[in-house]
Scaffold this motif. Sequence first.
Motif, PDB file in Angstrom:
ATOM      1  N   PHE A   1      -1.333   4.883  -4.494  1.00  0.00           N
ATOM      2  CA  PHE A   1      -0.513   6.068  -4.784  1.00  0.00           C
ATOM      3  C   PHE A   1      -1.230   6.962  -5.793  1.00  0.00           C
ATOM      4  O   PHE A   1      -1.242   8.187  -5.654  1.00  0.00           O
ATOM      5  CB  PHE A   1       0.859   5.663  -5.345  1.00  0.00           C
ATOM      6  N   HIS A   2      -1.838   6.338  -6.799  1.00  0.00           N
ATOM      7  CA  HIS A   2      -2.573   7.112  -7.807  1.00  0.00           C
ATOM      8  C   HIS A   2      -3.732   7.866  -7.161  1.00  0.00           C
ATOM      9  O   HIS A   2      -3.901   9.063  -7.378  1.00  0.00           O
ATOM     10  CB  HIS A   2      -3.113   6.183  -8.904  1.00  0.00           C
TER      11      HIS A   2
ATOM     12  N   SER B   1       0.055   0.818  -2.547  1.00  0.00           N
ATOM     13  CA  SER B   1       0.034   0.088  -3.815  1.00  0.00           C
ATOM     14  C   SER B   1       0.092   1.102  -4.935  1.00  0.00           C
ATOM     15  O   SER B   1      -0.144   2.300  -4.720  1.00  0.00           O
ATOM     16  CB  SER B   1      -1.248  -0.739  -3.932  1.00  0.00           C
ATOM     17  N   ASP B   2       0.390   0.613  -6.127  1.00  0.00           N
ATOM     18  CA  ASP B   2       0.372   1.493  -7.288  1.00  0.00           C
ATOM     19  C   ASP B   2      -0.956   2.255  -7.349  1.00  0.00           C
ATOM     20  O   ASP B   2      -0.990   3.463  -7.545  1.00  0.00           O
ATOM     21  CB  ASP B   2       0.578   0.645  -8.552  1.00  0.00           C
TER      22      ASP B   2
ATOM     23  N   VAL C   1       3.349  13.735  -3.158  1.00  0.00           N
ATOM     24  CA  VAL C   1       3.729  12.438  -2.606  1.00  0.00           C
ATOM     25  C   VAL C   1       5.086  12.531  -1.889  1.00  0.00           C
ATOM     26  O   VAL C   1       5.305  11.895  -0.856  1.00  0.00           O
ATOM     27  CB  VAL C   1       3.747  11.343  -3.701  1.00  0.00           C
TER      28      VAL C   1
ATOM     29  N   ILE D   1       6.397   3.063   1.204  1.00  0.00           N
ATOM     30  CA  ILE D   1       6.117   2.619  -0.165  1.00  0.00           C
ATOM     31  C   ILE D   1       5.517   1.218  -0.155  1.00  0.00           C
ATOM     32  O   ILE D   1       4.551   0.936  -0.857  1.00  0.00           O
ATOM     33  CB  ILE D   1       7.409   2.649  -1.019  1.00  0.00           C
TER      34      ILE D   1
ATOM     35  N   GLY E   1      -1.796  11.039  -6.965  1.00  0.00           N
ATOM     36  CA  GLY E   1      -1.649  11.294  -8.394  1.00  0.00           C
ATOM     37  C   GLY E   1      -0.282  11.921  -8.656  1.00  0.00           C
ATOM     38  O   GLY E   1       0.679  11.640  -7.939  1.00  0.00           O
TER      39      GLY E   1
ATOM     40  N   PRO F   1       2.425 -10.674  -0.736  1.00  0.00           N
ATOM     41  CA  PRO F   1       1.536 -10.993  -1.848  1.00  0.00           C
ATOM     42  C   PRO F   1       0.664 -12.223  -1.546  1.00  0.00           C
ATOM     43  O   PRO F   1       1.147 -13.198  -0.949  1.00  0.00           O
ATOM     44  CB  PRO F   1       2.482 -11.272  -3.017  1.00  0.00           C
TER      45      PRO F   1
ATOM     46  N   PHE G   1       1.622  -5.944  -2.108  1.00  0.00           N
ATOM     47  CA  PHE G   1       2.822  -6.504  -2.754  1.00  0.00           C
ATOM     48  C   PHE G   1       3.933  -6.775  -1.746  1.00  0.00           C
ATOM     49  O   PHE G   1       4.948  -7.373  -2.082  1.00  0.00           O
ATOM     50  CB  PHE G   1       3.310  -5.626  -3.922  1.00  0.00           C
TER      51      PHE G   1
ATOM     52  N   ALA H   1      10.931   4.475   3.037  1.00  0.00           N
ATOM     53  CA  ALA H   1      11.027   3.241   2.240  1.00  0.00           C
ATOM     54  C   ALA H   1       9.924   2.270   2.666  1.00  0.00           C
ATOM     55  O   ALA H   1       9.295   1.626   1.835  1.00  0.00           O
ATOM     56  CB  ALA H   1      12.400   2.604   2.406  1.00  0.00           C
TER      57      ALA H   1
END
Lengths: 369, 369
Positions: free
Chosen positions: A234-235, A230-231, A257, A226, A239, A319, A316, A223
């Motif tokens: 992760f990409h 960041s979004d 992932v 994560i 991916g 922030p 995030f 947890a």
Amino acid sequence: MSGSVGVVKTQFFTLKEEFFFESGRVLSSVTVAYETYGKLNEARDNAILVCHALTGNAHAAGFNREDDQRPGWWDSMIGPGKAFDTDKYFVISSNFLGSCFGTTGPSSVDPQTKKRYGLKFPVVTVRDMVKLQKKLIDHLGIEVLHSVAGGSMGGMQALEWGATFPYATKSIIPIAASAAVTPMAIAFNAIAKFAIMKDPNWRGGDYYDDVAPLDGLAIARMAGHITYMSDASFHSKFGRRYATFEGIYDFKGLFEVENYLRYNGYKFTEFYDPNTYLYVLKAMDIFELAYGRNGLKDALRLITSKALFITFTSDFLFPPYQTEELVTLMKEIGNEPRWENIESDYGHDAFLLEFEAQTEIIKNFLSEV
Amino acid sequence: MSGSVGVVKTQFFTLKEEFFFESGRVLSSVTVAYETYGKLNEARDNAILVCHALTGNAHAAGFNREDDQRPGWWDSMIGPGKAFDTDKYFVISSNFLGSCFGTTGPSSVDPQTKKRYGLKFPVVTVRDMVKLQKKLIDHLGIEVLHSVAGGSMGGMQALEWGATFPYATKSIIPIAASAAVTPMAIAFNAIAKFAIMKDPNWRGGDYYDDVAPLDGLAIARMAGHITYMSDASFHSKFGRRYATFEGIYDFKGLFEVENYLRYNGYKFTEFYDPNTYLYVLKAMDIFELAYGRNGLKDALRLITSKALFITFTSDFLFPPYQTEELVTLMKEIGNEPRWENIESDYGHDAFLLEFEAQTEIIKNFLSEV
């Protein structure tokens, strides 16, 4: 040109007197683990304290043994020619109070009962951590630090230093931090807490003579992971790649992932104590610079040291708008903090990864202090 | 003026033939639970299918009993005068394949063994769900739907309808959805999966004669809850309020946000089956509109129905940029989708809460179809 501080030994300092916690609790014996890099000058005015994050330790730079595979957690920032230049500064890094890497914490043995404290350990706050760091600085014969710096919960400590001991540090550098975590961060930490405490092996914290709640701790760490990314990261890192040899229609087939989270979650259980994790999460959640200080604005009035704030656009967990609010308030009361919001896709982890951008900013700031 | 559809009975339809899953697996008997609201007209061309999200059911509107305390999950959107106006349209809502509310799923009894399927149940995909919905529509004697709409995983189903049965629906309305979840969403779901599967009561999915893995399921739900909200909604709903009568320095003291997560996590365990949760998470993770269709662009070429996409600015589970990418691609291939990005602080939950903004957009779209 930048290099390594080489092989460094962790040192230990045990208080000669009892330690009073913010909660009112008292411990008769507290030890702090620390390392130093570079040399203290004759004037004793070139010392910088670096503060570690949630699960860090005193080993911030260099190697503890010749055959160490990996250097300390902020090695890219501490050393000859680096952001915290050990050719100029005497850098001190200590393991914070309540941790499990040499400083007294829940997994330490209570000298009175000869058993580990477990949940008998007092709740630790960021203020407690900072108080113990001050005692270490006193012990080292340093009256005024050149700076206190740290990322994440290390940044919270740096900020708290500014309010608690403004006369004892010329500057503070809170990085990827804030005056209090967001409710969303508390929610993430709640997942972690419940995962540990609902693991039957936790046994109310009394697991030291048996199997530890490893599954709960692994899930807790997942947890956390994560929130460190960041979004975008992760990409770029994973991916939607499915793990090779796994079938998409297999119930237990995993994405890369998922494999990564599982691996790192269990890796963490090899060196971190579950009760300690609960304590440090609590310290993070309940930290409020404003607490007992008549609100945030008055708390910020206490900070007379120069301040450099660094944030990262994709973070995030902490922030940048939180720091923007702090900086705005500080300007209203006549302080002139510096704030750099570094463009990065790494999320909260950026304070450990974006060392080039940070190096320039920090070097300039330290030379102006 | 808008009203309620009143008391509605859930109906059941059992396939007369076996069901072939996308995975190649076969089940000899599949039942689907569904409800309908409004009246099918003589031309049989005023039917709208609404698809539920991850943990939803067929009960989308009205009440199942006179003394029901709460209406169906999308009651604010379905009824006389509402977005899906039952004075005009015949609205069908079915529980999707693999769920645990009347439609065949992992918690159903296998007629051959007289035991619950558990992990013997085939992995279910969004395409499987859509195929079963089509069989229900056939059964109801409807050749072409006026629309297929849904939020979140319901929106994924709407999108998949467009690619699989473009001749059978005049329009699709995917809300707060995308052609595939982000790797970050998979990471959140991984926390949930591991929490359930590491609960000793899970017993490899074979818990139906004993205590179910309730702690694991509760933690899984808590992780989900974070993704349904937003940084802003966490602030406005909870802030950093500490639960009354709890002490900040008490090890077990909780913030209100922690109390909320715990309460809702355990509430969820009263009505949801843990294995089912694992299956629906898997279906969400592995959904890719492009899969087996030579990439996303070619997959989108299949969609000849009119399309209305709705997203919400603060939704980080299905970030609006995903829909923007879809819409851009569709325009490149000559489709003219409509896309509304609604300003909202509610995060992903907005599809259940922002009904006023959605109502106007959907009403206009449906009347133009």
